[in-house]
Design an enzyme around this catalytic site. Structure first.
Site, PDB file in Angstrom:
ATOM      1  CG  ASN A   1      21.057 -61.977 -33.691  1.00 10.22           C
ATOM      2  OD1 ASN A   1      21.875 -62.841 -33.939  1.00 10.22           O
ATOM      3  ND2 ASN A   1      20.905 -60.899 -34.451  1.00 10.22           N
TER       4      ASN A   1
ATOM      5  CG  ASP B   1      18.209 -60.122 -40.060  1.00 15.12           C
ATOM      6  OD1 ASP B   1      19.153 -60.330 -40.847  1.00 15.12           O
ATOM      7  OD2 ASP B   1      18.366 -59.596 -38.941  1.00 15.12           O
TER       8      ASP B   1
END
Length: 241
Positions: free
Chosen positions: A9, A93
């Site tokens: 992110n 992730d």
């Protein structure tokens, strides 16, 4: 060489593997595709894998196809059984971290805590079954929320390390609440999973892991390269190597 790309992110991490071992790495704040392409050209590579937690632009897709990289998805071959009810919504992730945990600690019940923009908790059983977990706001999101949704509280940087339980001004009070509150959350969740799974192995990873690895009461293993380890394993499974 093989290029492993982990686009989070906030940051992007690149790791070049040579002879099945990490050779070089680079990390940088997410900006734009041009910056990414420049960073990726630092060392030659023949193929690789990309994990991205955000929507991917056409520029990345074209670059990946041209350079023989594939994107990790819920359809990729995995060394675990994914029992998540909505696998298409599972963050790459999280998936890579679970695979990395399986690679490092086979035949173990494992709780993976990834402390980044969000804090994720994921459980993998000794039978290689990924069950899911929990998602919680990370340090920055907690600090930002206090500033955004109140009238006067300032935006405090997480770089200011909290030493005291009791804050003696607004900044230190915010840091105490966020930092100690997050530690209590982590320890509580670890304890709950310990009550369910015998001989539980707890792994801590993610960019904010250093804030917590020495503060937690529970025994944990700090593995900063867990996602990269998982991505390389997934790459080998999907390329017949």
């Amino acid at each position: 060489m093989i290029l492993i790309v982990d686009i989070g992110n906030t940051k992007t991490k690149l790791v070049w593997f040579k002879n099945n071992k990490p050779f070089k790495s680079a990390a940088f704040i997410n900006t734009n595709f041009r910056e990414f392409a420049v960073q990726a050209r630092q060392y030659p590579f023949t193929s690789g894998i990309i994990s991205c937690v955000k929507p991917t632009s056409e520029s990345y897709k074209k670059w990946a196809k041209k350079n023989q990289l594939f994107f990790l998805s819920h359809n990729s071959k995995l060394p675990i059984k994914n029992l998540y009810q909505t696998p298409h919504t599972l963050g790459n992730d999280r998936l890579a971290a679970v695979v990395g945990a399986q690679e490092l600690y086979p035949q173990k019940n494992i709780l993976i805590i990834d402390a980044g923009t969000c804090i994720t908790y994921d459980i993998l059983t000794a039978k290689k079954e990924y069950l899911g977990g929990a998602i919680s706001p990370g340090i920055y999101l907690r600090l930002k929320a206090l500033h955004t949704f109140t009238g006067k509280l300032p935006l405090v940087s997480a770089k200011h390390k909290m030493h005291n339980l009791t804050g003696n001004n607004t900044q230190s009070s915010i840091l105490s609440g966020v930092y100690n509150g997050t530690i209590s959350e982590m320890d509580s969740i670890i304890n709950k999973y310990h009550s369910v799974y015998k001989n539980l192995t707890v792994i801590l990873t993610g960019g904010d892991a250093p804030y917590f690895e020495k503060a937690l009461k529970n025994r944990i293993f700090a593995r900063p390269e867990l996602v990269i380890t998982g991505l390389y394993k997934i790459f080998t499974l999907n390329n017949g190597k």
